[in-house]
Design an enzyme around this catalytic site. Structure first.
Site, short mmCIF file in Angstrom:
data_model
loop_
_atom_site.label_atom_id
_atom_site.label_comp_id
_atom_site.label_asym_id
_atom_site.label_seq_id
_atom_site.Cartn_x
_atom_site.Cartn_y
_atom_site.Cartn_z
N SER A 322 0.88 -1.35 0.02
CA SER A 322 0.02 -0.04 0.10
C SER A 322 0.85 1.13 0.14
O SER A 322 0.56 2.18 -0.72
CB SER A 322 -0.91 0.00 1.24
OG SER A 322 -1.65 1.12 1.09
N TRP A 325 2.34 1.59 -3.42
CA TRP A 325 1.51 2.03 -4.57
C TRP A 325 1.29 3.53 -4.48
O TRP A 325 1.29 4.37 -5.45
CB TRP A 325 0.01 1.40 -3.97
CG TRP A 325 -1.01 1.91 -4.97
CD1 TRP A 325 -1.54 1.42 -6.11
CD2 TRP A 325 -1.90 3.19 -4.66
NE1 TRP A 325 -2.57 2.17 -6.52
CE2 TRP A 325 -2.76 3.13 -5.70
CE3 TRP A 325 -1.98 4.05 -3.71
CZ2 TRP A 325 -3.91 4.26 -5.80
CZ3 TRP A 325 -2.78 5.27 -3.94
CH2 TRP A 325 -3.80 5.18 -4.79
N HIS A 326 1.81 4.31 -3.16
CA HIS A 326 1.58 5.68 -3.27
C HIS A 326 2.64 6.42 -3.93
O HIS A 326 2.50 7.61 -4.38
CB HIS A 326 1.42 6.20 -1.78
CG HIS A 326 0.12 6.04 -1.22
ND1 HIS A 326 -0.15 4.83 -0.66
CD2 HIS A 326 -0.88 6.81 -0.96
CE1 HIS A 326 -1.50 4.72 -0.23
NE2 HIS A 326 -1.97 6.14 -0.47
N GLY A 327 3.73 5.68 -3.96
CA GLY A 327 4.77 6.52 -4.75
C GLY A 327 6.36 5.68 -4.71
O GLY A 327 6.32 4.81 -3.88
N PHE A 477 -0.32 10.30 -7.48
CA PHE A 477 -0.32 8.71 -7.27
C PHE A 477 -1.02 8.12 -8.38
O PHE A 477 -0.87 6.84 -8.33
CB PHE A 477 -0.82 8.25 -5.89
CG PHE A 477 0.08 9.15 -4.87
CD1 PHE A 477 1.19 9.38 -4.79
CD2 PHE A 477 -0.75 9.93 -3.92
CE1 PHE A 477 1.96 10.00 -3.77
CE2 PHE A 477 -0.16 10.50 -2.65
CZ PHE A 477 1.09 10.63 -2.76
#
Length: 477
Positions: A322, A325-327, A477
């Site tokens: 997770s 996934w953001h960066g 994102f």
């Protein structure tokens, strides 16, 4: 095209008028209008990336049809993996290529070897993480026979590119949103009014809360060595409200606008800063992403069904993925791992499902215990947000070290009273409205003049305290 831009305020009424002029009985025409409008909306940033959405849509539409025509397990699995590889391949290239190259070079350098690999000047397509996961949900659900493959290519393209939630969610499941494109939509006045009300609250969150908090969060984070601990703590609090106002504000606007067109999107935030533990926080924060990872990653990995080691492993996987996934930055990975560490004690003591009810239900004020729990959870969240906001791991560590020093008890050096009053007004409104889907949903108890006076107050505040216009944080994102 930003929701809080002149272009969008011209775009939306035109699309809305044409949409209902066509009429709800002409579903295909409405879907075509939504698709074209969504491509215009997205192409406003960079028309070149429209080809990615188109290609992703065509791939998953075709694979869905193929899955519907075969029962052979090996062929179905192959089709699923083609969809996963194509979608995650695009996401990996545009979002993570340079990260992996730089990490590989750093690893070889650490062991005294030089590796010559060039990075690329890659522009990250806006919202690619969101629509990639949305199309993947369709293929996975068709593969698992939870959804019949659609033969309506226009409806499917409208589902993938639906402009209110295209670039920053909520990440809609195909099982929820796609069937709505095959149903007749009729204009519902009460739903439209409720949608406008939620969009108004979302705009207030973005323009007044997020953008004004961003100003001071940026000043403090970008010059953190110049401020004492108390000011740095305030800067982290400003960022906490910036990211919440920004992201939940976008979700409110997206959900509200969707109602104008007869669509119901899933809730994405449920007042997360009133959580009493970190497990409750993650049930209330970015719900569409959390449940996506739960259903398509955590449960397939075994979830909590295995032994202690499997529970710990799966918890760390879900949070670290997770974060990633953001960066493409180690700060996001550490942010995810830190939240996993927060979550672990609750999981090991089977207390991760304790606080499932509404905090202080039926009361105006929380108990001392609830207040202490919320304060502690908020503090843990703020510490994690420092890694999320920092430019690098060293930046985050330095920020934390300077914050939790003796200067933490010094006088705050930046204290914008008007902004702090607005934040308190915002928190108070959210607290009073925490039983609804959004803070100002249940205002019908007010008399009409008072209700309209409140709406006018929000609009006046938006014009009076307009912060420097910024893109929504989650566009990156």
């Amino acid at each position: 095209m930003l929701f809080n831009s002149i272009e969008f305020f011209l775009f939306l009424p035109i699309v809305f008028g044409l949409y209902w002029l066509i009429g709800g009985k002409r579903i295909k025409s409405q879907n075509l209008l939504i698709t074209v409008s969504s491509y215009v909306f997205y192409g406003w940033w960079d028309w070149r990336f429209l080809s990615l959405i188109l290609f992703s849509s065509l791939v998953d539409y075709t694979i869905g049809l193929a899955l519907g025509k075969t029962e052979k397990p090996s062929k179905r699995k192959l089709l699923l993996w083609i969809s996963i590889c194509v979608n995650l391949g695009f996401l990996g290239f545009f979002k993570y290529y340079n990260f992996f190259v730089e990490s590989l070079i750093d690893s070889f350098t650490f062991f005294g070897a030089e590796l010559s690999i060039n990075t690329l000047n890659i522009i990250l397509p806006v919202g690619i993480s969101f629509y990639t996961f949305q199309t993947l949900s369709y293929t996975i659900d068709v593969y698992n026979e939870k959804l019949e493959p659609t033969k309506d290519i226009v409806g499917f393209m409208a589902f993938v590119s639906f402009f209110p939630q295209l670039v920053a969610g909520p990440i809609e499941r195909a099982t929820n949103l796609l069937p709505q494109f095959s149903k007749e939509r009729t204009f519902n006045y009460s739903n439209a009014v409720d949608g406008l009300r939620q969009a108004l609250w979302g705009l207030f969150k973005k323009i007044v809360i997020a953008d004004n908090c961003a100003k001071y969060a940026n000043i403090i984070f970008n010059n953190h060595t110049e401020y004492n601990g108390s000011t740095l703590l305030l800067g982290a609090i400003f960022f906490a409200f910036q990211i919440y106002g920004d992201f939940s504000g976008y979700s409110d606007i997206a959900i509200g606008i969707s109602r104008l067109f007869g669509f119901d999107l899933k809730r994405n935030f449920a007042f997360p800063y009133f959580s009493r533990d970190i497990a409750e926080f993650w049930r209330r924060w970015h719900i569409s992403l959390s449940t996506w990872f739960r259903d398509y990653l955590y449960i397939p990995l075994g979830g909590s069904r295995g032994g202690l080691k499997m529970k710990i492993r799966n918890t760390f996987i879900i949070f670290v993925v997770s974060g990633f996934w953001h960066g493409a930055n180690w700060t996001f990975i550490i942010w995810g791992a830190l939240n996993a560490l927060y979550f672990l004690p609750l999981l090991l003591t089977n207390k991760n499902r304790v606080n499932t009810d509404l905090v202080a239900q039926g009361k105006y004020f929380p108990s001392f215990k609830e207040l202490a729990q919320m304060s502690f959870t908020f503090l843990l969240t703020i510490i994690a947000w420092i890694f999320f906001r920092a430019d690098s791991v060293s930046h985050a560590i330095s920020y934390l070290k300077n914050t939790f020093s003796f200067s933490l008890f010094s006088e705050i050096e930046i204290f914008p009273i008007p902004i702090l009053i607005l934040v308190l007004f915002f928190v108070g409104t959210e607290w009073l409205g925490r039983s609804g889907e959004y803070a100002i949903e249940n205002v019908d108890f007010m008399s009409k003049p008072v209700r309209w006076g409140y709406y006018i107050l929000l609009i006046v505040l938006m014009f009076s305290f307009t912060g420097e216009k910024q893109q929504f944080i989650y566009f990156q994102f």
